[in-house]
Design an enzyme around this catalytic site. Structure first.
Site, PDB file in Angstrom:
ATOM      1  N   ASP A 180      -1.884   8.918   0.843  1.00 30.41           N
ATOM      2  CA  ASP A 180      -3.190   8.287   0.666  1.00 30.41           C
ATOM      3  C   ASP A 180      -3.953   8.253   1.285  1.00 30.41           C
ATOM      4  O   ASP A 180      -4.111   7.824   2.584  1.00 30.41           O
ATOM      5  CB  ASP A 180      -2.997   7.137  -0.270  1.00 30.41           C
ATOM      6  CG  ASP A 180      -2.458   7.186  -1.319  1.00 30.41           C
ATOM      7  OD1 ASP A 180      -2.476   8.412  -2.209  1.00 30.41           O
ATOM      8  OD2 ASP A 180      -2.069   6.629  -2.000  1.00 30.41           O
ATOM      9  N   ASP A 185      -9.637  -0.644   3.578  1.00 25.71           N
ATOM     10  CA  ASP A 185      -8.419  -1.001   3.582  1.00 25.71           C
ATOM     11  C   ASP A 185      -7.499  -1.441   3.806  1.00 25.71           C
ATOM     12  O   ASP A 185      -6.571  -2.108   4.599  1.00 25.71           O
ATOM     13  CB  ASP A 185      -7.607   1.216   2.698  1.00 25.71           C
ATOM     14  CG  ASP A 185      -8.177   1.468   1.651  1.00 25.71           C
ATOM     15  OD1 ASP A 185      -7.724   0.070   0.888  1.00 25.71           O
ATOM     16  OD2 ASP A 185      -8.009   2.445   1.782  1.00 25.71           O
ATOM     17  N   GLU A 242       1.449  -1.184   0.788  1.00 22.45           N
ATOM     18  CA  GLU A 242       0.926  -0.285   0.368  1.00 22.45           C
ATOM     19  C   GLU A 242       0.777   0.758   1.373  1.00 22.45           C
ATOM     20  O   GLU A 242       0.687   1.952   1.758  1.00 22.45           O
ATOM     21  CB  GLU A 242       0.067  -0.062  -0.351  1.00 22.45           C
ATOM     22  CG  GLU A 242      -0.745   1.176  -1.781  1.00 22.45           C
ATOM     23  CD  GLU A 242      -1.875   1.462  -2.532  1.00 22.45           C
ATOM     24  OE1 GLU A 242      -1.222   1.013  -3.345  1.00 22.45           O
ATOM     25  OE2 GLU A 242      -2.572   0.614  -1.944  1.00 22.45           O
ATOM     26  N   GLU A 243      -0.091   0.188   2.313  1.00 18.88           N
ATOM     27  CA  GLU A 243      -0.698   1.087   3.589  1.00 18.88           C
ATOM     28  C   GLU A 243       0.296   1.054   4.691  1.00 18.88           C
ATOM     29  O   GLU A 243      -0.471   1.617   5.600  1.00 18.88           O
ATOM     30  CB  GLU A 243      -1.842   0.024   4.519  1.00 18.88           C
ATOM     31  CG  GLU A 243      -3.433  -0.290   3.134  1.00 18.88           C
ATOM     32  CD  GLU A 243      -3.639   1.362   2.523  1.00 18.88           C
ATOM     33  OE1 GLU A 243      -3.262   2.015   3.322  1.00 18.88           O
ATOM     34  OE2 GLU A 243      -4.174   0.957   1.133  1.00 18.88           O
ATOM     35  N   ASP A 272      -0.918  -4.697  -2.709  1.00 23.56           N
ATOM     36  CA  ASP A 272      -1.677  -3.703  -2.504  1.00 23.56           C
ATOM     37  C   ASP A 272      -3.105  -4.625  -2.159  1.00 23.56           C
ATOM     38  O   ASP A 272      -3.736  -4.775  -3.008  1.00 23.56           O
ATOM     39  CB  ASP A 272      -2.101  -3.193  -3.927  1.00 23.56           C
ATOM     40  CG  ASP A 272      -3.356  -2.034  -3.909  1.00 23.56           C
ATOM     41  OD1 ASP A 272      -3.885  -2.086  -2.835  1.00 23.56           O
ATOM     42  OD2 ASP A 272      -3.512  -1.944  -5.150  1.00 23.56           O
ATOM     43  N   LEU A 318      -5.985  -3.798  -1.199  1.00 22.51           N
ATOM     44  CA  LEU A 318      -7.235  -3.387  -1.426  1.00 22.51           C
ATOM     45  C   LEU A 318      -7.255  -2.261  -2.534  1.00 22.51           C
ATOM     46  O   LEU A 318      -7.033  -1.285  -2.455  1.00 22.51           O
ATOM     47  CB  LEU A 318      -8.522  -2.618   0.149  1.00 22.51           C
ATOM     48  CG  LEU A 318      -9.963  -3.203  -0.563  1.00 22.51           C
ATOM     49  CD1 LEU A 318     -10.144  -1.774  -1.104  1.00 22.51           C
ATOM     50  CD2 LEU A 318      -9.891  -4.134  -0.378  1.00 22.51           C
ATOM     51  N   ASP A 319      -7.301  -2.592  -3.616  1.00 24.69           N
ATOM     52  CA  ASP A 319      -7.010  -1.802  -4.737  1.00 24.69           C
ATOM     53  C   ASP A 319      -8.576  -1.429  -5.733  1.00 24.69           C
ATOM     54  O   ASP A 319      -9.388  -2.266  -5.384  1.00 24.69           O
ATOM     55  CB  ASP A 319      -6.398  -2.804  -5.809  1.00 24.69           C
ATOM     56  CG  ASP A 319      -6.184  -1.688  -7.036  1.00 24.69           C
ATOM     57  OD1 ASP A 319      -5.370  -0.856  -7.185  1.00 24.69           O
ATOM     58  OD2 ASP A 319      -6.599  -2.381  -8.762  1.00 24.69           O
ATOM     59  N   GLU A 365       1.672  -2.340  -7.245  1.00 26.25           N
ATOM     60  CA  GLU A 365       0.989  -2.414  -8.590  1.00 26.25           C
ATOM     61  C   GLU A 365       1.375  -3.207  -9.835  1.00 26.25           C
ATOM     62  O   GLU A 365       1.231  -3.864 -10.209  1.00 26.25           O
ATOM     63  CB  GLU A 365      -0.002  -1.658  -8.372  1.00 26.25           C
ATOM     64  CG  GLU A 365      -0.568  -1.043  -7.145  1.00 26.25           C
ATOM     65  CD  GLU A 365      -1.303   0.193  -7.186  1.00 26.25           C
ATOM     66  OE1 GLU A 365      -0.710   1.697  -7.291  1.00 26.25           O
ATOM     67  OE2 GLU A 365      -2.481   0.826  -6.894  1.00 26.25           O
TER      68      GLU A 365
HETATM   69  O1  LIG Z   1      -8.749   7.521  -9.771  1.00 25.40           O
HETATM   70  P1  LIG Z   1      -8.260   7.944 -10.370  1.00 25.40           P
HETATM   71  O2  LIG Z   1      -6.841   8.996 -11.173  1.00 25.40           O
HETATM   72  O3  LIG Z   1      -8.241   7.518 -12.373  1.00 25.40           O
HETATM   73  O4  LIG Z   1      -7.464   6.212 -10.018  1.00 25.40           O
HETATM   74  C1  LIG Z   1      -7.352   4.766 -10.022  1.00 25.40           C
HETATM   75  C2  LIG Z   1      -6.852   4.477  -9.769  1.00 25.40           C
HETATM   76  O5  LIG Z   1      -6.295   4.294  -8.584  1.00 25.40           O
HETATM   77  C3  LIG Z   1      -6.188   3.175  -8.092  1.00 25.40           C
HETATM   78  O6  LIG Z   1      -7.378   2.670  -7.515  1.00 25.40           O
HETATM   79  C4  LIG Z   1      -5.306   3.556  -7.117  1.00 25.40           C
HETATM   80  O7  LIG Z   1      -4.984   2.682  -6.649  1.00 25.40           O
HETATM   81  P2  LIG Z   1      -5.326   2.009  -4.507  1.00 25.40           P
HETATM   82  O8  LIG Z   1      -7.009   2.185  -4.842  1.00 25.40           O
HETATM   83  O9  LIG Z   1      -4.832   0.955  -4.171  1.00 25.40           O
HETATM   84  O10 LIG Z   1      -4.621   3.312  -4.112  1.00 25.40           O
HETATM   85  C5  LIG Z   1      -6.224   2.364  -9.153  1.00 25.40           C
HETATM   86  O11 LIG Z   1      -6.772   0.663  -8.849  1.00 25.40           O
HETATM   87  C6  LIG Z   1      -6.924   2.728 -10.629  1.00 25.40           C
HETATM   88  O12 LIG Z   1      -6.329   2.243 -11.669  1.00 25.40           O
HETATM   89 MG   LIG Z   2      -4.218   0.080  -5.716  1.00 26.53          MG
HETATM   90 MG   LIG Z   3      -4.685   0.308  -3.002  1.00 24.83          MG
END
Ligand SMILES: O=P(O)(O)OC[C@H]1O[C@](O)(COP(=O)(O)O)[C@@H](O)[C@@H]1O
Ligand SMILES: [Mg+2]
Ligand SMILES: [Mg+2]
Length: 346
Positions: A66, A72, A94-95, A113, A115-116, A276
């Site tokens: 990723d 992050d 996650e990182e 996670d 930073l989500d 998550e």
């Molecule tokens: O860009 P997409 O495919 O809609 O995905 C959005 C999803 O990906 C995420 O951002 C994944 O989390 P990270 O930002 O921690 O990688 C979720 O928070 C969110 O629900």
């Molecule tokens: Mg996330």
């Molecule tokens: Mg994240």
């Protein structure tokens, strides 16, 4: 503690032996306080983003492939540093490719996670931190590769117009708000619940053509509204921050779907089971909602690897059950035009 992401008010309270967060079981008090202190520091740093640093800038990729943003890495470093010297034995992020041993004597294992929702950093849309805490076993594998029903605590921070912490310790869902006037965390709710039903759903509809037939059928029927087999209109939201969707669903109900799909790398959806989905499922279930992978409860799923992904459906129980029922439909029924589907025709 936590490099330069430390909330000085919280750190001073902790140093004086005063709890930062009210309502936390004794076994988890120090760890939760440190999470709260780092969270307050991150909130303040986000509020200053763009003044002397670019928090949403790309800085590379993590072990899982990723893209990583500056925030992050900053958040991961801060949580990891702040939890050193506490009861956290293993820190799985996650990182990071593998779990870090923080305290060989500790009795807790924390998955995070840090930073989500990182695609939203520059857009000034709500982002967050998600965490889950297990009793530590002898190894990281035995501590984290287990069902989410073994969690003893889980929750999230949301960095939005308001900075909140939401957590469950296995007896309901608590919410604290960070008071911008005093920099103190104030416990504002002890029994958050998920409304049993709602007319809102959340899914990234740009992937429609890649979804499995039951998910397409469910969404087709929602979009058809009062003219379709459901006989009522629905509304849709998609923030692209799991924490923000969770917070909305805890506030007014609804359902969230991130299914598996046909794109390369999405055979198990996008979201990670350990960092998550299991923690969010724990909170939602504690609030009386439901969480599945479309068919099975998320909290029963046992990951094979730390970074495993899973399809994820959660929210108001009535809606999650309905989505499971679509997965149980015979293939010819779920791929049929919505008006022809028998099961949900009103
Ligand atoms: O860009 P997409 O495919 O809609 O995905 C959005 C999803 O990906 C995420 O951002 C994944 O989390 P990270 O930002 O921690 O990688 C979720 O928070 C969110 O629900
Ligand atoms: Mg996330
Ligand atoms: Mg994240």
């Amino acid at each position: 503690m936590g490099g330069d992401i430390v909330d000085s008010q919280g750190a001073a309270l902790a140093a004086a032996g005063t709890p930062v967060l009210e309502g936390v079981p004794q076994q988890l008090a120090e760890v939760m306080d440190r999470l709260a202190i780092v969270t307050a520091g991150i909130a303040r740093r986000i509020a200053r983003g763009g003044i002397d640093e670019q928090l949403g800038g790309g800085v590379g990729t993590n072990a899982d492939g990723d893209g990583q943003k500056a925030l992050d890495v900053i958040a991961d470093d801060a949580f990891c540093a702040a939890l050193a010297g506490t009861a956290v034995r293993f820190y799985a992020s996650e990182e990071q490719e593998v779990a870090v041993t923080l305290n060989p004597e500790g009795d807790l294992a924390l998955a995070i996670d840090p930073l989500d929702g990182s695609s939203n950093i520059d857009a000034n849309v709500s982002i967050g931190t998600i965490f889950g805490i297990y009793p530590a076993e002898d190894t990281p594998e035995s501590s984290f590769l287990r069902p989410g029903s073994d969690l003893i605590a889980a929750g999230y921070a949301i960095y939005g117009p308001q900075c909140c912490l939401v957590a469950s310790f296995g007896a309901g869902v608590l919410k604290w708000v960070l008071d911008p006037e005093t920099a103190a965390w104030v416990l504002v709710a002890r029994g958050l619940t998920v409304a049993p039903s709602s007319s809102e759903f959340a899914i990234n509809a740009s992937n429609y053509r890649h979804w499995p037939a039951p998910v397409r059928a469910y969404v087709d029927d929602c979009v058809a509204g009062a003219d379709g087999p459901r006989g009522q209109n629905f509304n849709m939201r998609w923030v692209a921050s799991l924490v923000a969707e969770t917070h909305r669903i805890l506030t007014r109900g609804g359902v969230f779907l991130y299914p598996r799909d046909d794109r390369k790398g999405y055979a198990q959806g996008r979201l990670r089971l350990v960092y998550e989905c299991a923690p969010i499922a724990f909170v939602i279930t504690q609030g009386g909602g439901s969480a599945t992978d479309g068919e099975q409860p998320i909290l029963a799923r046992v990951p094979a690897h730390l970074h495993d992904r899973t399809p994820f459906v959660f929210g108001s129980s009535e809606k999650v059950a309905r989505i499971t029922a679509y997965h149980d439909l015979p293939e010819r029924e779920s791929s049929a035009l919505f008006g022809k589907r028998g099961l949900f025709r009103s």
